[in-house]
Structures are given as structure tokens and as C-alpha cells.
Motif scaffolding. Structure first.
Motif, PDB file in Angstrom:
ATOM      1  N   GLY A 159      51.059  18.142  62.983  1.00  0.00           N
ATOM      2  CA  GLY A 159      49.774  18.070  62.296  1.00  0.00           C
ATOM      3  C   GLY A 159      49.824  18.375  60.811  1.00  0.00           C
ATOM      4  O   GLY A 159      48.821  18.252  60.111  1.00  0.00           O
ATOM      5  N   ARG A 160      50.997  18.789  60.321  1.00  0.00           N
ATOM      6  CA  ARG A 160      51.132  19.071  58.888  1.00  0.00           C
ATOM      7  C   ARG A 160      51.726  17.837  58.206  1.00  0.00           C
ATOM      8  O   ARG A 160      52.628  17.195  58.750  1.00  0.00           O
ATOM      9  N   VAL A 161      51.197  17.500  57.022  1.00  0.00           N
ATOM     10  CA  VAL A 161      51.727  16.369  56.251  1.00  0.00           C
ATOM     11  C   VAL A 161      52.140  16.880  54.875  1.00  0.00           C
ATOM     12  O   VAL A 161      51.390  17.620  54.238  1.00  0.00           O
ATOM     13  N   TRP A 162      53.335  16.518  54.436  1.00  0.00           N
ATOM     14  CA  TRP A 162      53.757  16.915  53.093  1.00  0.00           C
ATOM     15  C   TRP A 162      54.259  15.707  52.318  1.00  0.00           C
ATOM     16  O   TRP A 162      54.578  14.673  52.892  1.00  0.00           O
ATOM     17  N   THR A 163      54.298  15.883  51.001  1.00  0.00           N
ATOM     18  CA  THR A 163      54.659  14.795  50.095  1.00  0.00           C
ATOM     19  C   THR A 163      56.056  14.992  49.538  1.00  0.00           C
ATOM     20  O   THR A 163      56.445  16.122  49.229  1.00  0.00           O
ATOM     21  N   MET A 164      56.806  13.896  49.415  1.00  0.00           N
ATOM     22  CA  MET A 164      58.107  13.923  48.742  1.00  0.00           C
ATOM     23  C   MET A 164      57.952  13.128  47.445  1.00  0.00           C
ATOM     24  O   MET A 164      57.927  11.895  47.461  1.00  0.00           O
ATOM     25  N   PRO A 165      57.794  13.827  46.309  1.00  0.00           N
ATOM     26  CA  PRO A 165      57.505  13.116  45.058  1.00  0.00           C
ATOM     27  C   PRO A 165      58.747  12.437  44.461  1.00  0.00           C
ATOM     28  O   PRO A 165      59.874  12.796  44.791  1.00  0.00           O
TER      29      PRO A 165
END
Ligand code: ZN
Length: 246
Positions: A159-165
Motif C-alpha cells: 500500500g505504500r508508493v514511492w518515487t525514484m527520481p
């Protein structure tokens, strides 16, 4: 087996050549996420290269519009002008090749290729919220997508979403480790028309053995690509935007 992942080349020969130079020695096989043509001034030379060089390619909306698909009717004015010009430029062999490209999702050695999203080849994944909505449609742990011309990754776990910039403007590379029990949607960025405020060509290297994804940016001859667009009689806007990366 290391993969060079290309997307949204858009007929930009200068950008493609620089990326291939920059990527020398970093990959074993090429994959392409579509929009080989449209916008740029060298549709035939770029398509020639993709036909030879890419092991697997999915179609993009511009590849369809430039080969007679009615999706053209949904395009903006500048995109329409470029697509109609590309239709007249493409030789028969390249038109046939582009028209025959498969839609995604396309499986490659345990991961997946799409142009827009796992749910719909024409859908844009722009942010974490869009990525989260793809979760029920994703197959496997890793999908590469294009279409937005923005270099970014989204990881999801419980349920967690993270960004890879992408790399900063003064860096050439940002490297990410693929974590277990997580699902990833990864956009390598656009070769031929970046829209993330970094005019450098964007691409990615995926190393499945080391579980690493590297976002890379390569400088290219932007003035040369702009001149070619103007010489072809295409809209000035399409040349100008390459300078801004927007
Ligand atoms: Zn595109």
C-alpha cells in the motif's frame, strides 16, 4: 544480460546517436517502448536503427498515427502536422514495420513492456496516484512504460508508493536497487523529446542479475535536431521545446 531501455525516440536521430554512444559497454540487448517516430525530422533513419537494433519493441500512439490509425484524430495540431508529414516521409518497409508493432503488455524474461500503462497503451502514468491505480493490472514485479516523456520510477509495497527520481541536472546517473516483494513501474524517459525540464536525452539500463536500474541522461546535438525540424518545415514549437526539455 543487461538491457538498454529506450522510449519515445520520436525520430530524433541526434539524440538516439548520443544515447547509443553514452551507453556503449553498459548493455547487451535493446528494448524499446514505442513512439519511434512522430515530432522529429529523421523517422526513416531512426526506424531503420530500431528494426535492426531493438530485440523487442511495443507500439506507441505516434507509431499508430504515423501509419494511418484513426488515433490521429485525437492529436494536437502540432502533433497532427508532424504525423501527417511523417506519413509521407516513411518508406514502405518502415511504415509496414511500425504498423505491425505489437501493443503491450509484452513479456520479456520476467518483466513487462508497455507504452502507456499496464491497463491501457494510451494511458498516462504521471504521479504516485496514477501508479497506485495500475496495481490491479500489473503483471509481475517490474513493468517499463513510456508515453509521458518523464524519467521516473514508482515502487509499491504493502500500500505504500514511492518515487525514484531522475538524476539532477548536474549528474548523469541515478541508480536504484530493486527490492524484493515490491512492484515497480519504471519510465526510462524520452530519447527524442524530454518533458521533465532536462533537455538531455533520457534512457535506462536494467541489470536483472544485480537488480539495478540506472536512469541516465546524455547531452546531444540539440541545435542539430532543431535545425532538421525547421528544415523539414515542421512547426517551430517542436524545435523550440527540445531546448527547454518541456
Ligand atoms: Zn511519445
Amino acid at each position: 544480460m543487461r538491457y538498454l531501455i529506450l522510449s519515445d525516440i520520436h525520430g530524433n536521430r541526434q539524440a538516439l546517436e548520443s544515447v547509443l554512444d553514452d551507453a556503449i559497454g553498459r548493455y547487451d540487448r535493446v528494448l524499446c517502448l514505442g513512439d519511434v517516430v512522430g515530432y522529429g525530422a529523421d523517422p526513416n533513419s531512426v526506424t531503420d536503427w530500431v528494426r535492426e537494433g531493438s530485440a523487442h519493441t511495443v507500439r506507441g500512439n505516434h507509431d499508430r498515427a504515423c501509419t494511418g490509425d484513426p488515433i490521429l484524430e485525437t492529436f494536437s495540431e502540432n502533433a497532427t502536422i508532424a504525423a501527417l508529414w511523417t506519413q509521407t516521409e516513411l518508406n514502405d518497409g518502415n511504415r509496414e514495420y511500425l504498423a505491425g508493432l505489437p501493443s503491450g503488455p509484452l513479456a520479456v524474461n520476467g518483466f513487462w513492456l508497455v507504452h502507456g500503462s499496464p491497463r491501457d497503451e494510451d494511458e498516462y502514468i504521471l504521479n504516485k496516484n496514477d501508479a497506485a491505480h495500475q496495481y490491479p493490472f500489473v503483471q509481475g514485479d517490474l513493468t517499463f512504460f513510456g508515453h509521458t516523456h518523464v524519467q521516473v520510477g514508482f515502487g509499491m509495497r504493502q500500500g505504500r508508493v514511492w518515487t525514484m527520481p531522475p538524476p539532477e541536472l548536474d549528474e548523469t546517473e541515478a541508480v536504484y536497487q530493486i527490492e524484493p516483494d515490491s512492484v515497480y513501474l519504471v519510465n526510462p524517459g524520452s530519447i527524442g523529446q524530454p518533458r521533465d525540464s532536462d533537455p538531455r536525452a533520457g534512457y535506462a539500463i536494467f541489470d536483472p542479475e544485480r537488480k539495478l536500474i540506472a536512469f541516465r541522461r546524455a547531452h546531444y546535438d540539440v541545435p542539430g535536431a532543431q535545425r532538421a525540424i525547421m528544415d523539414a518545415g515542421l512547426p517551430r514549437f517542436l524545435a523550440d521545446r527540445l531546448g527547454f526539455g518541456r
